[in-house]
Motif scaffolding. Sequence first.
Motif, mmCIF file in Angstrom:
data_model
loop_
_atom_site.group_PDB
_atom_site.id
_atom_site.type_symbol
_atom_site.label_atom_id
_atom_site.label_comp_id
_atom_site.label_asym_id
_atom_site.label_seq_id
_atom_site.Cartn_x
_atom_site.Cartn_y
_atom_site.Cartn_z
ATOM 1 N N LEU A 1 52.864 4.210 26.842
ATOM 2 C CA LEU A 1 53.096 3.422 25.622
ATOM 3 C C LEU A 1 54.093 2.293 25.894
ATOM 4 O O LEU A 1 53.921 1.166 25.414
ATOM 5 C CB LEU A 1 53.598 4.319 24.488
ATOM 6 C CG LEU A 1 53.851 3.600 23.165
ATOM 7 C CD1 LEU A 1 52.554 3.000 22.601
ATOM 8 C CD2 LEU A 1 54.465 4.546 22.131
ATOM 9 N N ALA A 2 55.128 2.593 26.686
ATOM 10 C CA ALA A 2 56.131 1.570 27.007
ATOM 11 C C ALA A 2 55.455 0.369 27.650
ATOM 12 O O ALA A 2 55.735 -0.788 27.310
ATOM 13 C CB ALA A 2 57.190 2.156 27.934
ATOM 14 N N LYS A 3 54.528 0.633 28.558
ATOM 15 C CA LYS A 3 53.844 -0.458 29.250
ATOM 16 C C LYS A 3 52.998 -1.257 28.256
ATOM 17 O O LYS A 3 52.992 -2.485 28.256
ATOM 18 C CB LYS A 3 52.975 0.121 30.375
ATOM 19 C CG LYS A 3 52.296 -0.962 31.164
ATOM 20 C CD LYS A 3 51.626 -0.474 32.413
ATOM 21 C CE LYS A 3 51.015 -1.632 33.204
ATOM 22 N NZ LYS A 3 50.419 -2.702 32.395
ATOM 23 N N HIS B 1 52.445 -6.381 25.111
ATOM 24 C CA HIS B 1 52.298 -7.175 23.885
ATOM 25 C C HIS B 1 53.500 -8.084 23.664
ATOM 26 O O HIS B 1 53.689 -8.622 22.571
ATOM 27 C CB HIS B 1 52.075 -6.256 22.666
ATOM 28 C CG HIS B 1 50.652 -5.815 22.541
ATOM 29 N ND1 HIS B 1 50.072 -4.931 23.422
ATOM 30 C CD2 HIS B 1 49.680 -6.172 21.668
ATOM 31 C CE1 HIS B 1 48.806 -4.740 23.086
ATOM 32 N NE2 HIS B 1 48.540 -5.486 22.017
ATOM 33 N N GLY B 2 54.346 -8.198 24.668
ATOM 34 C CA GLY B 2 55.414 -9.182 24.623
ATOM 35 C C GLY B 2 56.718 -8.696 24.017
ATOM 36 O O GLY B 2 57.579 -9.508 23.678
ATOM 37 N N HIS B 3 56.875 -7.396 23.895
ATOM 38 C CA HIS B 3 58.099 -6.890 23.278
ATOM 39 C C HIS B 3 58.993 -6.224 24.316
ATOM 40 O O HIS B 3 58.515 -5.617 25.264
ATOM 41 C CB HIS B 3 57.752 -5.879 22.179
ATOM 42 C CG HIS B 3 56.929 -6.484 21.088
ATOM 43 N ND1 HIS B 3 57.436 -7.402 20.207
ATOM 44 C CD2 HIS B 3 55.623 -6.324 20.764
ATOM 45 C CE1 HIS B 3 56.489 -7.770 19.374
ATOM 46 N NE2 HIS B 3 55.368 -7.134 19.693
ATOM 47 N N GLU B 4 60.285 -6.321 24.078
ATOM 48 C CA GLU B 4 61.220 -5.649 24.981
ATOM 49 C C GLU B 4 61.307 -4.175 24.612
ATOM 50 O O GLU B 4 61.493 -3.838 23.435
ATOM 51 C CB GLU B 4 62.602 -6.304 24.892
ATOM 52 C CG GLU B 4 63.441 -5.955 26.088
ATOM 53 C CD GLU B 4 64.688 -6.825 26.207
ATOM 54 O OE1 GLU B 4 65.675 -6.302 26.739
ATOM 55 O OE2 GLU B 4 64.669 -7.980 25.743
ATOM 56 N N ALA C 1 62.000 -2.467 20.975
ATOM 57 C CA ALA C 1 61.275 -1.221 20.711
ATOM 58 C C ALA C 1 61.960 -0.101 21.486
ATOM 59 O O ALA C 1 62.132 -0.193 22.705
ATOM 60 C CB ALA C 1 59.823 -1.349 21.154
ATOM 61 N N VAL C 2 62.371 0.939 20.773
ATOM 62 C CA VAL C 2 63.042 2.074 21.405
ATOM 63 C C VAL C 2 62.084 3.260 21.411
ATOM 64 O O VAL C 2 61.607 3.688 20.362
ATOM 65 C CB VAL C 2 64.329 2.450 20.633
ATOM 66 C CG1 VAL C 2 64.951 3.711 21.210
ATOM 67 C CG2 VAL C 2 65.322 1.296 20.654
ATOM 68 N N LEU C 3 61.781 3.771 22.601
ATOM 69 C CA LEU C 3 60.930 4.953 22.729
ATOM 70 C C LEU C 3 61.789 6.086 23.262
ATOM 71 O O LEU C 3 62.414 5.952 24.319
ATOM 72 C CB LEU C 3 59.769 4.697 23.703
ATOM 73 C CG LEU C 3 58.930 3.438 23.465
ATOM 74 C CD1 LEU C 3 57.761 3.390 24.464
ATOM 75 C CD2 LEU C 3 58.400 3.382 22.038
ATOM 76 N N CYS C 4 61.849 7.189 22.531
ATOM 77 C CA CYS C 4 62.763 8.263 22.921
ATOM 78 C C CYS C 4 62.015 9.579 23.131
ATOM 79 O O CYS C 4 61.292 10.042 22.251
ATOM 80 C CB CYS C 4 63.849 8.427 21.851
ATOM 81 S SG CYS C 4 65.280 9.322 22.455
#
Length: 230
Positions: free
Chosen positions: A22-24, A29-32, A91-94
């Motif tokens: 998902l991070a990739k 899509h251009g988001h950090e 975007a924070v993925l935890c």
Amino acid sequence: MGLFVSFEGTEGSGKSTQLALLAKRVADHGHEVISLREPGGTPIGEEIRHLLKHSAANAGMCPETELLLMNASRAQLVREVIRPALAEGKAVLCDRFFDSTLAYQVFGRCLDGTLAQRIIDYAIGDTLPDLTLLLRVPLEVSEARRAGRNSGVRDRMEEENRAFFLRVEQGYDAIASNTATRVRTIDATQTVEQVAEEIWKWVAPLITVPTAQGDRAWKTVGEYRNEAPG
Ligand code: TMP
């Protein structure tokens, strides 16, 4: 305002693999994107993680200490990393967040739920995930995956017995049924690709293309839900 997504599930449910995929995709899509794990994610949190899982001194750790250490790590992560990142529109993925405390410490360790919730509230304040992806696999699958990936490093949590992990499963059942709008449950016995597609179905609508006027890059879950279909 950024986007905050947490991943939940038992050991071996494929959270880490899916988080990386998902991070990739979000980055494409251009988001950090910032990828984190709990306990851990900060220098202080990683030391707490070692204490909780691997330290030779942790054999006699009581459930109350475990609850407080999980939330000490969380309090640091929220203030040092998550809030600043969200404020910068990232975007924070935890990998795990407070639902793990409900599943493992309240259901698994049979600690008082009201008290645990107050401690969680103190640790996180108003920093809640916009979306929680709960990856479900049957206990047998989780056990097989755990046995298969045995790294030789002792892990206090993974030493627990079957009854403990059964209670953790029941905890996740309760979480899935209580907070159905934040938590999306996904059958993680599917292939890696199928699970990734299902996850993307939930995440993609939360991402909007920023306009020239400098609108927010994300819709809130509330806005998304309130929109008319079609
Ligand atoms: P993991 O990163 O390999 O999933 O290991 C984290 C372990 O910590 C896992 O056994 C779940 C447990 N845990 C709790 O018991 N309570 C919590 O609040 C969190 C975040 C994790």
